[in-house]
Design an enzyme around this catalytic site. Structure first.
Site, PDB file in Angstrom:
ATOM      1  N   ASN A   1       0.864  -1.179   0.000  1.00 23.39           N
ATOM      2  CA  ASN A   1       0.000   0.000   0.000  1.00 23.39           C
ATOM      3  C   ASN A   1       0.905   1.236   0.000  1.00 23.39           C
ATOM      4  OD1 ASN A   1      -1.809   2.042   0.528  1.00 23.39           O
ATOM      5  ND2 ASN A   1      -2.186   1.428   2.663  1.00 23.39           N
ATOM      6  N   TRP A   2       0.977   1.888  -1.144  1.00 23.38           N
ATOM      7  CA  TRP A   2       1.907   3.021  -1.261  1.00 23.38           C
ATOM      8  C   TRP A   2       1.362   4.300  -0.623  1.00 23.38           C
ATOM      9  CZ3 TRP A   2       3.852   2.515  -7.072  1.00 23.38           C
ATOM     10  CH2 TRP A   2       4.572   1.308  -7.191  1.00 23.38           C
ATOM     11  N   LYS A   3       0.125   4.322  -0.249  1.00 23.61           N
ATOM     12  CA  LYS A   3      -0.492   5.498   0.393  1.00 23.61           C
ATOM     13  C   LYS A   3      -0.241   6.756  -0.438  1.00 23.61           C
ATOM     14  CE  LYS A   3       0.260   3.249   4.805  1.00 23.61           C
ATOM     15  NZ  LYS A   3       0.306   3.380   6.245  1.00 23.61           N
TER      16      LYS A   3
ATOM     17  N   HIS B   1      -9.241   1.126   4.861  1.00 22.66           N
ATOM     18  CA  HIS B   1      -7.960   1.225   5.565  1.00 22.66           C
ATOM     19  C   HIS B   1      -8.155   2.094   6.805  1.00 22.66           C
ATOM     20  CE1 HIS B   1      -3.831   2.355   6.471  1.00 22.66           C
ATOM     21  NE2 HIS B   1      -3.482   1.266   5.814  1.00 22.66           N
TER      22      HIS B   1
ATOM     23  N   GLU C   1      -6.564   4.426   7.974  1.00 25.06           N
ATOM     24  CA  GLU C   1      -6.386   5.875   7.744  1.00 25.06           C
ATOM     25  C   GLU C   1      -7.643   6.477   7.121  1.00 25.06           C
ATOM     26  OE1 GLU C   1      -2.704   5.440   5.622  1.00 25.06           O
ATOM     27  OE2 GLU C   1      -1.784   4.737   7.483  1.00 25.06           O
TER      28      GLU C   1
ATOM     29  N   GLU D   1      -5.279  -5.291  10.435  1.00 25.03           N
ATOM     30  CA  GLU D   1      -4.219  -4.317  10.676  1.00 25.03           C
ATOM     31  C   GLU D   1      -4.475  -3.599  11.989  1.00 25.03           C
ATOM     32  OE1 GLU D   1      -2.289  -3.008   6.801  1.00 25.03           O
ATOM     33  OE2 GLU D   1      -4.108  -1.834   6.953  1.00 25.03           O
TER      34      GLU D   1
ATOM     35  N   GLY E   1       2.708   1.680  10.735  1.00 21.37           N
ATOM     36  CA  GLY E   1       3.676   2.768  10.595  1.00 21.37           C
ATOM     37  C   GLY E   1       4.401   3.112  11.884  1.00 21.37           C
TER      38      GLY E   1
ATOM     39  N   SER F   1       3.587  -2.719  10.246  1.00 24.47           N
ATOM     40  CA  SER F   1       5.046  -2.770  10.395  1.00 24.47           C
ATOM     41  C   SER F   1       5.673  -4.095   9.955  1.00 24.47           C
ATOM     42  CB  SER F   1       5.446  -2.425  11.837  1.00 24.47           C
ATOM     43  OG  SER F   1       5.011  -1.111  12.160  1.00 24.47           O
TER      44      SER F   1
ATOM     45  N   GLY G   1       2.884  -1.238   4.276  1.00 23.79           N
ATOM     46  CA  GLY G   1       2.977   0.187   3.973  1.00 23.79           C
ATOM     47  C   GLY G   1       4.426   0.572   3.723  1.00 23.79           C
TER      48      GLY G   1
HETATM   49  C1  PEP Z   1      -0.593  -0.136   6.037  1.00 22.08           C
HETATM   50  O1  PEP Z   1      -0.708   1.038   5.828  1.00 22.08           O
HETATM   51  O2  PEP Z   1      -1.455  -0.882   5.560  1.00 22.08           O
HETATM   52  C2  PEP Z   1       0.522  -0.615   6.836  1.00 22.08           C
HETATM   53  C3  PEP Z   1       0.451  -1.790   7.353  1.00 22.08           C
HETATM   54  O3  PEP Z   1       1.588   0.243   7.015  1.00 22.08           O
HETATM   55  P1  PEP Z   1       3.034  -0.138   7.651  1.00 22.08           P
HETATM   56  O4  PEP Z   1       3.485  -1.402   6.989  1.00 22.08           O
HETATM   57  O5  PEP Z   1       3.900   1.027   7.313  1.00 22.08           O
HETATM   58  O6  PEP Z   1       2.829  -0.325   9.114  1.00 22.08           O
END
Ligand code: PEP
Length: 258
Positions: free
Chosen positions: A11-13, A97, A99, A169, A175, A215, A236
């Protein structure tokens, strides 16, 4: 995993411009070209979806949008419809998600509406669920995730359900560098599978993919992906560099060969 095909999803956000997205997609596609046992997905920002979707539609990369609207078209300034996404050659979408939920106010109801809309239009959906730190500290994680998962499952036909992937998640692990322990993740994945079993039958429960996100890195991927009910990862930060993303995909490919 248990006979399910692992999915490694990035997921490049809100990162990478058009050129950078093309470059990273190319590096990822080349790196995973020879992988036969897993699926690999990237999710660029909308602005890059057209180019990446078109250029890589014949590669073995799956490509997803990060969001969609629940109406077909109309006066929704700034929103993107499924038909628009499909016109780029993309038929996967990440929905709900954390976010989107926390920053953009998407409730379980809105998320469920989007999930139903996308699945009924033939899209593959990665539907995200997960508790906040406060909810985990209050011991509410199981209840919260159950409510989120059940919101997805309402009104889905058997065929629609086949195109749903669930991503667990925990918000406190996204993150933050704080990864859920393999045991914590496995416990929740098992619960989610049981919910699907209970709502849609054992066949659906056994075949649905449940990804872990939060993470995931080169250091923890092997242990997480080795859990029985973890069928891949939604990544992410580590998906923004081809070394780490392709490295995690290589770990999954190795596990799948065993
Ligand atoms: C995500 O945004 O879906 C995610 C898991 O981010 P990260 O891997 O940076 O924790």
């Amino acid at each position: 995993m248990m006979g399910r095909r692992l999915l490694i999803a990035g997921n490049w956000k809100m990162n990478l411009d058009l050129y950078e997205s093309y470059q990273l997609a190319k590096a990822v596609a080349e790196g995973v070209e020879s992988f036969k046992n897993i699926d690999v997905l990237i999710s660029p920002a909308f602005i890059s979806l057209g180019v990446v979707g078109q250029k890589f539609k014949d590669s073995n990369l799956l490509i997803a949008a990060q969001n969609c609207h629940y109406e077909d078209s109309g006066a929704y300034t700034g929103e993107i419809s499924l038909d628009m996404i499909r016109s780029t050659g993309v038929d996967w979408v990440i929905i709900g998600h954390s976010e989107r939920r926390a920053i953009f106010g998407e409730t379980d109801e809105i998320v469920a509406k989007k999930v139903k809309h996308a699945l009924s239009n033939g899209f593959h959906v990665i539907g995200c669920v997960g508790e906040s730190l406060e909810q985990r500290e209050n011991g509410e994680q199981e209840k919260v995730v159950k409510t989120q998962v059940e919101a997805f499952l309402q009104n889905l036909s058997e065929n629609e359900l086949k195109n749903l992937v669930i991503a667990y998640e925990p918000v406190w692990a996204i993150g933050t560098g704080k990864v859920a322990s393999p045991e914590q993740a496995e416990e929740m994945h098992k619960q989610i599978r049981n919910i699907v079993n209970g709502n849609a039958g054992e066949e659906a429960g056994e075949s649905i993919l449940i990804l872990y996100g939060g993470s995931v890195s080169l250091t923890n991927a092997e242990e997480l992906l080795g859990q029985q009910d973890i069928d891949g990862a939604l990544i992410g930060g580590a998906s923004l560099k081809q070394e780490s993303f392709n490295g995690i995909a290589a770990i999954a490919e190795d596990i799948s060969k065993e």
